[in-house]
Scaffold this motif. Structure first.
Motif, mmCIF file in Angstrom:
data_model
loop_
_atom_site.group_PDB
_atom_site.id
_atom_site.type_symbol
_atom_site.label_atom_id
_atom_site.label_comp_id
_atom_site.label_asym_id
_atom_site.label_seq_id
_atom_site.Cartn_x
_atom_site.Cartn_y
_atom_site.Cartn_z
ATOM 1 N N PHE A 17 -4.146 5.395 -2.170
ATOM 2 C CA PHE A 17 -3.998 4.280 -1.246
ATOM 3 C C PHE A 17 -2.896 3.355 -1.744
ATOM 4 C CE2 PHE A 17 -8.285 5.725 -0.458
ATOM 5 C CZ PHE A 17 -8.398 5.628 0.917
ATOM 6 N N ALA A 18 -2.100 2.836 -0.832
ATOM 7 C CA ALA A 18 -1.029 1.920 -1.213
ATOM 8 C C ALA A 18 -1.600 0.593 -1.710
ATOM 9 C CB ALA A 18 -0.082 1.684 -0.049
ATOM 10 N N ILE A 19 -2.703 0.147 -1.122
ATOM 11 C CA ILE A 19 -3.389 -1.069 -1.575
ATOM 12 C C ILE A 19 -4.828 -0.667 -1.867
ATOM 13 C CG2 ILE A 19 -4.007 -3.453 -1.042
ATOM 14 C CD1 ILE A 19 -1.661 -3.536 0.893
ATOM 15 N N PRO A 20 -5.093 -0.217 -3.103
ATOM 16 C CA PRO A 20 -6.405 0.363 -3.411
ATOM 17 C C PRO A 20 -7.572 -0.616 -3.424
ATOM 18 C CG PRO A 20 -5.031 0.304 -5.354
ATOM 19 C CD PRO A 20 -4.185 -0.147 -4.209
ATOM 20 N N SER A 21 -7.323 -1.883 -3.629
ATOM 21 C CA SER A 21 -8.436 -2.819 -3.800
ATOM 22 C C SER A 21 -8.700 -3.703 -2.592
ATOM 23 C CB SER A 21 -8.160 -3.702 -5.011
ATOM 24 O OG SER A 21 -6.983 -4.459 -4.792
ATOM 25 N N LYS A 22 -8.098 -3.406 -1.454
ATOM 26 C CA LYS A 22 -8.260 -4.291 -0.304
ATOM 27 C C LYS A 22 -9.670 -4.270 0.274
ATOM 28 C CE LYS A 22 -5.994 -5.981 3.777
ATOM 29 N NZ LYS A 22 -4.894 -5.883 4.685
ATOM 30 N N SER A 23 -10.352 -3.148 0.173
ATOM 31 C CA SER A 23 -11.728 -3.109 0.658
ATOM 32 C C SER A 23 -12.613 -2.524 -0.439
ATOM 33 C CB SER A 23 -11.817 -2.294 1.944
ATOM 34 O OG SER A 23 -12.201 -0.982 1.708
ATOM 35 N N PRO A 24 -13.890 -2.814 -0.435
ATOM 36 C CA PRO A 24 -14.758 -2.390 -1.533
ATOM 37 C C PRO A 24 -14.976 -0.881 -1.636
ATOM 38 C CG PRO A 24 -16.025 -3.530 0.146
ATOM 39 C CD PRO A 24 -14.585 -3.621 0.538
ATOM 40 N N ASP A 25 -15.030 -0.167 -0.520
ATOM 41 C CA ASP A 25 -15.318 1.264 -0.567
ATOM 42 C C ASP A 25 -14.081 2.108 -0.822
ATOM 43 O OD1 ASP A 25 -18.014 0.838 -0.083
ATOM 44 O OD2 ASP A 25 -17.705 0.836 2.078
ATOM 45 N N SER A 26 -13.049 1.855 -0.091
ATOM 46 C CA SER A 26 -11.792 2.572 -0.280
ATOM 47 C C SER A 26 -10.673 1.568 -0.079
ATOM 48 C CB SER A 26 -11.684 3.727 0.712
ATOM 49 O OG SER A 26 -11.639 3.242 2.031
ATOM 50 N N GLY A 27 -9.469 2.020 -0.141
ATOM 51 C CA GLY A 27 -8.355 1.097 -0.025
ATOM 52 C C GLY A 27 -7.796 1.031 1.373
ATOM 53 N N SER A 28 -6.615 0.462 1.453
ATOM 54 C CA SER A 28 -5.912 0.359 2.720
ATOM 55 C C SER A 28 -4.627 1.165 2.636
ATOM 56 C CB SER A 28 -5.561 -1.095 3.007
ATOM 57 O OG SER A 28 -6.726 -1.826 3.234
ATOM 58 N N ARG A 43 2.570 0.782 9.755
ATOM 59 C CA ARG A 43 1.457 -0.144 9.994
ATOM 60 C C ARG A 43 1.625 -1.445 9.218
ATOM 61 N NH1 ARG A 43 1.877 1.255 13.669
ATOM 62 N NH2 ARG A 43 2.001 3.464 13.807
ATOM 63 N N VAL A 44 2.061 -1.354 7.974
ATOM 64 C CA VAL A 44 2.198 -2.583 7.199
ATOM 65 C C VAL A 44 3.331 -3.443 7.757
ATOM 66 C CG1 VAL A 44 3.785 -1.876 5.344
ATOM 67 C CG2 VAL A 44 1.952 -3.498 4.859
ATOM 68 N N SER A 45 4.354 -2.816 8.336
ATOM 69 C CA SER A 45 5.427 -3.622 8.923
ATOM 70 C C SER A 45 4.928 -4.389 10.145
ATOM 71 C CB SER A 45 6.631 -2.759 9.284
ATOM 72 O OG SER A 45 6.353 -1.938 10.382
ATOM 73 N N GLN A 46 3.896 -3.851 10.814
ATOM 74 C CA GLN A 46 3.324 -4.536 11.971
ATOM 75 C C GLN A 46 2.301 -5.596 11.578
ATOM 76 O OE1 GLN A 46 1.717 -1.137 14.099
ATOM 77 N NE2 GLN A 46 3.169 -1.524 15.759
ATOM 78 N N PHE A 47 1.450 -5.272 10.613
ATOM 79 C CA PHE A 47 0.277 -6.101 10.377
ATOM 80 C C PHE A 47 0.187 -6.725 8.987
ATOM 81 C CE2 PHE A 47 -0.994 -2.681 13.373
ATOM 82 C CZ PHE A 47 -1.147 -3.473 14.501
ATOM 83 N N GLU A 52 2.037 -7.609 0.970
ATOM 84 C CA GLU A 52 1.532 -6.272 1.265
ATOM 85 C C GLU A 52 2.675 -5.327 1.628
ATOM 86 O OE1 GLU A 52 -2.967 -7.229 2.906
ATOM 87 O OE2 GLU A 52 -1.322 -7.157 4.340
ATOM 88 N N LYS A 53 3.640 -5.814 2.393
ATOM 89 C CA LYS A 53 4.786 -4.988 2.772
ATOM 90 C C LYS A 53 5.525 -4.499 1.538
ATOM 91 C CE LYS A 53 5.474 -7.259 7.188
ATOM 92 N NZ LYS A 53 6.309 -8.133 7.992
ATOM 93 N N ALA A 54 5.771 -5.391 0.596
ATOM 94 C CA ALA A 54 6.475 -5.010 -0.627
ATOM 95 C C ALA A 54 5.668 -4.006 -1.444
ATOM 96 C CB ALA A 54 6.778 -6.258 -1.457
ATOM 97 N N THR A 55 4.370 -4.231 -1.553
ATOM 98 C CA THR A 55 3.502 -3.330 -2.317
ATOM 99 C C THR A 55 3.479 -1.936 -1.708
ATOM 100 O OG1 THR A 55 2.115 -5.163 -3.040
ATOM 101 C CG2 THR A 55 1.149 -2.974 -3.149
ATOM 102 N N VAL A 56 3.288 -1.873 -0.404
ATOM 103 C CA VAL A 56 3.221 -0.575 0.274
ATOM 104 C C VAL A 56 4.557 0.144 0.168
ATOM 105 C CG1 VAL A 56 2.920 0.564 2.511
ATOM 106 C CG2 VAL A 56 1.346 -1.239 1.805
ATOM 107 N N ARG A 57 5.662 -0.554 0.414
ATOM 108 C CA ARG A 57 6.983 0.068 0.297
ATOM 109 C C ARG A 57 7.190 0.656 -1.093
ATOM 110 N NH1 ARG A 57 9.129 -4.247 3.581
ATOM 111 N NH2 ARG A 57 9.408 -5.444 1.682
ATOM 112 N N ASN A 58 6.859 -0.107 -2.122
ATOM 113 C CA ASN A 58 7.050 0.362 -3.496
ATOM 114 C C ASN A 58 6.191 1.580 -3.811
ATOM 115 O OD1 ASN A 58 8.935 -1.626 -4.041
ATOM 116 N ND2 ASN A 58 7.424 -3.043 -4.867
ATOM 117 N N LYS A 59 4.927 1.548 -3.403
ATOM 118 C CA LYS A 59 4.027 2.668 -3.709
ATOM 119 C C LYS A 59 4.419 3.930 -2.944
ATOM 120 C CE LYS A 59 0.435 0.520 -5.968
ATOM 121 N NZ LYS A 59 -0.984 0.426 -6.053
#
Length: 71
Positions: A17-28, A43-47, A52-59
Motif C-alpha cells: 500500500f502506498a499509505i499503509p497506516s491510513k486505516s487500521p485493517d489495511s492501507g490506502s 485517485r490521489v491526484s483527485q482526492f 498524500e500526493k507526494a507519498t503516493v508518487r514516491n512509493k
C-alpha cells in the motif's frame, strides 16, 4: 484492471500500500500491480492532500521506476 475483493485486499501486506497506516485493517492506495500503481496515482491526484500526493508518487515510482501517470 482486475477488481480486488475485500478478502484479497485484507491479505495484502502493508508494504503493498502506498499509505499503509491510513486505516487500521489495511492501507490506502494498493500498489501490488502496475495497474493499481497507476490507479493510486490517479485517485490521489483527485482526492489526496498534498502530503498524500507526494507519498503516493514516491512509493509508486520507487516500486515501478519510470511509471508515468496516464500511461
Amino acid at each position: 484492471m482486475a477488481k480486488i475483493s475485500y478478502a484479497q485486499r485484507q491479505k495484502l501486506p502493508k508494504s503493498e500500500f502506498a499509505i499503509p497506516s491510513k486505516s487500521p485493517d489495511s492501507g490506502s492506495y494498493p500498489i501490488d500491480t502496475l495497474a493499481r500503481g497507476r490507479n493510486a496515482l490517479a485517485r490521489v491526484s483527485q482526492f489526496g492532500t498534498s502530503q498524500e500526493k507526494a507519498t503516493v508518487r514516491n512509493k509508486v515510482r520507487a516500486k515501478f521506476p519510470g511509471i508515468t501517470q496516464g500511461k
